[in-house]
Design an enzyme around this catalytic site. Sequence first.
Site, PDB file in Angstrom:
ATOM      1  N   LYS A 293      -2.549   2.542  -2.580  1.00  0.00           N
ATOM      2  CA  LYS A 293      -1.593   1.457  -2.375  1.00  0.00           C
ATOM      3  C   LYS A 293      -1.737   0.420  -3.485  1.00  0.00           C
ATOM      4  CE  LYS A 293      -0.481  -1.967   1.245  1.00  0.00           C
ATOM      5  NZ  LYS A 293      -0.865  -2.422   2.608  1.00  0.00           N
TER       6      LYS A 293
ATOM      7  N   SER B  98       3.346  -2.558   5.075  1.00  0.00           N
ATOM      8  CA  SER B  98       3.444  -2.645   3.632  1.00  0.00           C
ATOM      9  C   SER B  98       2.969  -1.391   2.914  1.00  0.00           C
ATOM     10  CB  SER B  98       2.633  -3.842   3.130  1.00  0.00           C
ATOM     11  OG  SER B  98       1.266  -3.722   3.501  1.00  0.00           O
TER      12      SER B  98
ATOM     13  N   SER C 222       0.633  -2.448   9.049  1.00  0.00           N
ATOM     14  CA  SER C 222       1.020  -1.990   7.718  1.00  0.00           C
ATOM     15  C   SER C 222       0.537  -0.600   7.347  1.00  0.00           C
ATOM     16  CB  SER C 222       0.542  -2.990   6.655  1.00  0.00           C
ATOM     17  OG  SER C 222       1.252  -4.194   6.769  1.00  0.00           O
TER      18      SER C 222
END
Length: 523
Positions: A131, A206, A230
Amino acid sequence: MSLARTVDTVVRALLTVIGLVMKPILAVVFSVIYDWRSAKVPPVQEDLCLKSATELAKLIRTRKVKAVDVMEAFINRVGIVNPMVNAVTATRYEAAILEAEEVDTKLDSGHLDSQYSQENAPFLGVPTSVKEAFALKGLRHASGLVKRKNKIATFDAEVVARLKKAGAIPYILTNVSELCMWYESANYLNGRTCNAYDTSRIVGGSSGGEACIISTAGAVMGVGSDIGGSIRMPAFFNGVFGHKASRGLVPNEGQYPIATGGERALLSTGPLCRYAEDILPLLKVFAGPESSHKAKLDDQVDLSKLKIYSMLDDGGSLFVSPVDKQLKEAQCKVEKYLEEKLKLKVERVNIHRMRYGLEVWTAKMNSGGGKKFAEFMSDDNGRVNCVVELLKWLVGCSQHTLPAISLGIVESFSMPETDKKFLKVFDKLELDITKLLANDGILLYPSHPKLAPYHNEPILYPFNFAYTGVFNTLGLPVTQCPLGLSKDGHPLGLQVVTGMNNDRFTIALAREIEKGFGGWVKP
């Protein structure tokens, strides 16, 4: 009935009526806007991309395949799918291939030191995605913020370093929502990420880029972070597994933005993957030996000794959408499977304070001070004036997304008395959950009230993350499990929740659910 309760009932009734009227209208509007551009990624042609990380590591170690061939297969797959989904924000292909070749050379030589042992390098040669919020040395560390477009990481985040030490080879960074605080992965630096099953739909946030590229078979495993869902929302929308670890089990260092103040107790780092057998070994790498021992991750789990509970919805929050009928039906099928196939007793429960998941999450986020979101928006150089940014956004001149600007505005309105009230509600909710789960309980709970929405649609349902966020306040371990596809081809799923440091329970049940429902489905 008290006046407050009467008002609450009337308000809920009005909102229900408004929802019934508006829902079909909004559905038509978004359908007209997005359905014409809907597409699915091409089918997977390379068999290596369909194997688990555990199996790939075994094949590489036993020399049945070369690490470089595995790496090239995933790089090729990314090249096919990423133009459609826009999940990857940066690559290190050349370095990754050289590192894979080094693994092959070491294995072919037969002279391996302890660094390359099965115990120390369980993912030897396996490609991993990361990420963008996590520092990966040599690549951009921006978290979707335009002001950080030139920031290059000079170190590895702790979990990235642990993955590398375990033999994994990072090769891509993946997209996030701006500064990781919205549940659609879109920003003005990297653009918008699209769902592999239907490119008109969101991938969540996210950790949306992570879950998306894993679902396309462009990656097999990755690392995400979760402060309000997330990891779990993207895993749900993309039909893969995602695990939010117990509070404190996995280090969070090396992320931007990093939680401060009361937020620190809500943030959790954990793995995303396509196959349930990879969750536990990944979590052990993330946690490290000492924390793994504390959480007894090596202990065998006897599911027959566990108590299984189930809630089909939150009991009716004022601000959260009703749970989609298909999701309730899927959860009922899981209940039936556990009872009939595994002979486990499943008890329906109603924890009425779960309906205040949004309010307790907000109160916990506001507790203990900490850095303001508008400060992160400025890249720690003062504070962005979000009212001015809203005006700039209206004329197309802002570098910030509407969700980020909105959060910056909302955070300036302090409501300490309301927070104080819901911190007391949280205390009671924590007692309810602790009593229910004790040392042997598991709770089945929806991952989200709606199937993957259209792009931008979450703006109409900004608080639906409460289904995941409530467990961040509690710090409990949660595994999101895929349950196949809906009648329209969108992923289904549910959360499996248990008591603190009992991560092994939800992971063991996730493996059984995968057997019964097939786990990840090729898009």
